[in-house]
Design a protein around this motif. Structure first.
Motif, short mmCIF file in Angstrom:
data_model
loop_
_atom_site.label_atom_id
_atom_site.label_comp_id
_atom_site.label_asym_id
_atom_site.label_seq_id
_atom_site.Cartn_x
_atom_site.Cartn_y
_atom_site.Cartn_z
N ALA A 93 2.69 6.41 -9.25
CA ALA A 93 4.09 6.13 -9.61
C ALA A 93 4.21 5.68 -11.07
O ALA A 93 5.32 5.63 -11.61
CB ALA A 93 4.66 5.04 -8.70
N ILE A 94 3.09 5.35 -11.70
CA ILE A 94 3.12 4.93 -13.10
C ILE A 94 3.14 6.17 -13.98
O ILE A 94 2.21 6.98 -13.97
CB ILE A 94 1.90 4.06 -13.44
N SER A 95 4.20 6.33 -14.75
CA SER A 95 4.35 7.52 -15.59
C SER A 95 3.36 7.47 -16.75
O SER A 95 3.00 6.41 -17.25
CB SER A 95 5.78 7.60 -16.13
N GLY A 96 2.93 8.65 -17.18
CA GLY A 96 2.05 8.74 -18.34
C GLY A 96 0.61 8.41 -18.05
O GLY A 96 -0.18 8.21 -18.98
N ASP B 195 0.80 -1.21 0.00
CA ASP B 195 0.00 0.00 0.00
C ASP B 195 0.84 1.28 0.00
O ASP B 195 0.27 2.37 -0.09
CB ASP B 195 -0.96 0.02 1.20
N HIS B 196 2.14 1.15 0.10
CA HIS B 196 2.99 2.34 0.06
C HIS B 196 3.40 2.68 -1.37
O HIS B 196 4.02 3.71 -1.60
CB HIS B 196 4.25 2.11 0.89
N ILE C 50 -9.91 6.20 -11.96
CA ILE C 50 -10.85 7.28 -11.67
C ILE C 50 -10.14 8.40 -10.93
O ILE C 50 -9.45 8.15 -9.94
CB ILE C 50 -12.03 6.76 -10.83
N GLY C 51 -10.31 9.63 -11.38
CA GLY C 51 -9.69 10.77 -10.74
C GLY C 51 -10.35 11.11 -9.41
O GLY C 51 -11.52 10.80 -9.19
N SER C 52 -9.61 11.74 -8.53
CA SER C 52 -10.11 12.05 -7.19
C SER C 52 -10.99 13.29 -7.18
O SER C 52 -11.82 13.46 -6.28
CB SER C 52 -8.94 12.26 -6.23
N SER C 53 -10.87 14.16 -8.18
CA SER C 53 -11.62 15.43 -8.16
C SER C 53 -13.06 15.28 -8.63
O SER C 53 -13.98 15.81 -8.01
CB SER C 53 -10.90 16.47 -9.01
N ASP D 118 -5.88 7.32 -5.89
CA ASP D 118 -5.11 7.15 -4.67
C ASP D 118 -4.96 5.69 -4.25
O ASP D 118 -4.48 5.40 -3.15
CB ASP D 118 -5.73 7.96 -3.53
N ASN D 119 -5.37 4.74 -5.12
CA ASN D 119 -5.13 3.33 -4.83
C ASN D 119 -3.66 2.98 -5.02
O ASN D 119 -2.87 3.81 -5.46
CB ASN D 119 -5.99 2.44 -5.74
N THR D 120 -3.32 1.74 -4.70
CA THR D 120 -1.91 1.33 -4.71
C THR D 120 -1.69 0.10 -5.58
O THR D 120 -2.63 -0.48 -6.13
CB THR D 120 -1.45 1.00 -3.29
#
Length: 414
Positions: free
Chosen positions: A51-54, A45-46, A189-192, A167-169
């Motif tokens: 961290a995935i680019s693009g 979960d850290h 899915i975006g957080s906004s 915000d998932n991992t």
């Protein structure tokens, strides 16, 4: 991309130790039982999806509607140069921008095209000797072109819509890819505003896992021989003197991403036909019309020559790992031996953007196939309802933390 080292997995293990160390003093118990699901989840979960680019894209996401026709959906995806799209239910709240409120599935361009070709082959009087191209044949046959996307669910052509949140991992992605057999792409899915901001493929997850090369927990798994994981699977094959139509039928019938081409005399692997090759049938009418007489050997020579002239490899990789799902125009053949490591398979499949790797013996004969999902399975988290111990990846981490799973509960040995 950021590399995750001792500040990642090591931190998670330290947090787990801190959470249980307070109960050690003065306790008669030699073991500490904690929640299995929460303890296992803490290991990954850290590592955030971010961290995935693009991943983020400013280009609007292409969407197919539940009541769209097959012809419209194929043209929409092809003209936008994307290999798949979420399916929206028009009965849902049309004013909502939230994908969770309206999206009910995911469909790939290749699945719709292969289904259409199978249906065209059944209508001999319209397809035999026709000079029309594939798109025109689909449009002219109302039983094919006007079929609604909703009806394709009967042929199991949809993938389920299981989105991840921004915000998932990595733990969440591994759960989705390894527990759902038909899941090849995960919308994010975006957080906004809860709308889709991009997609994550199996390639992207493998690439992220490879950032831990050199760390003990990763190398303990990835340096093992492929044969130790039992990943060598039998798959459909097409012989080099068979037709392109035969190869397309095998891709559809056996639901493969790549079908290996084998020399009928020597048994040696000579190439492969992939689902990504369907873009050629949409672009070249004569190629589609020759599919029943053109051998796969002749087709691959033509395809590879076309690719060498027009394919920009770096652009393909940028859009295939994450972000928008661009049509890939690569058909790289990846071969492995049983004594190759899991790490080598991961590296080769990411570098080539291949959906499968093929095992060959010392003589070059085909011995089996390994898919992207097969490569992810050794890193698979255990079921959240865990009466199962889980994958070897977690077994390794638990051993380092001095823990094990017993009857669905995490036990830390003190």
């Amino acid at each position: 991309m950021k590399s995750y080292g001792d500040d990642g997995v090591g931190a998670a293990l330290n947090e787990e130790e801190s959470a249980t160390s307070g109960s050690r003093g003065g306790s008669d118990d030699s073991k500490r039982r904690i929640s299995s699901s929460s303890a296992l989840q803490s290991f990954l979960d850290h590592i955030p999806i971010s961290a995935i680019s693009g991943l983020h894209t400013s280009v609007p996401v292409v969407e197919v509607k539940f009541d769209d026709s097959v012809e419209h959906a194929i043209r929409l995806l092809y003209e936008n140069n994307v290999c798949g799209a979420p399916i929206a239910d028009p009965a849902a709240n049309t004013s909502s921008r939230k994908s969770m409120d309206r999206d009910i599935g995911f469909i790939e361009l290749s699945s719709m095209v292969l289904w259409s070709i199978e249906e065209i082959n059944k209508v001999k009087e319209e397809s035999e000797g026709s000079s029309l191209g594939l798109l025109d044949l689909i449009a002219n046959n109302s039983l094919i072109g006007q079929t609604k996307i909703a009806e394709l669910a009967k042929s199991f052509m949809w993938e389920p819509f299981f989105p991840a949140h921004e915000d998932n991992t990595l733990f969440h992605l591994l759960l989705l890819f390894t527990k759902h057999h038909r899941l090849n792409v995960i919308p994010v899915i975006g957080s906004s505003n809860s709308s889709i901001i991009g997609f994550i493929t199996q390639h992207a997850v493998i690439e992220l896992l490879l950032q831990s090369r050199g760390l003990e927990w990763f190398d303990e798994i990835a340096d093992k021989y492929l044969s130790e994981f039992g990943l060598i699977n039998a798959s459909g094959v097409v012989y080099s003197d068979q037709s392109l139509a035969d190869a397309l039928h095998i891709l559809w019938d056996k639901q493969l991403h790549q079908v290996p081409i084998v020399d009928p005399i020597s048994g040696m692997l000579t190439g492969c036909v992939t689902r990504s090759d369907i873009y050629l049938l949409l672009e070249d009418d004569s190629l589609f019309n020759k599919r029943k007489v053109l051998t796969v050997e002749e087709f691959t020579k033509f395809r590879d020559a076309e690719r060498d002239q027009s394919c920009n490899q770096s652009t393909e990789k940028e859009y295939s790992s994450a972000g928008l799902l661009r049509l890939t125009r690569t058909s790289n053949l990846v071969t492995l031996k049983k004594t190759d490591s899991l790490k080598k398979a991961m590296e080769n499949m990411v570098a080539s953007m291949s959906e499968s790797s093929f095992f060959v013996g010392d003589s070059g004969k085909l011995e089996g196939t390994v898919t992207l999902r097969d490569v992810l399975l050794p890193f698979s988290p255990p079921s959240m309802d865990s009466r199962i111990n889980g994958g070897s990846f977690f077994t390794s981490l638990l051993n380092q933390a001095g823990c094990h799973v017993d009857d669905g509960e995490m036990i830390q040995d003190l």
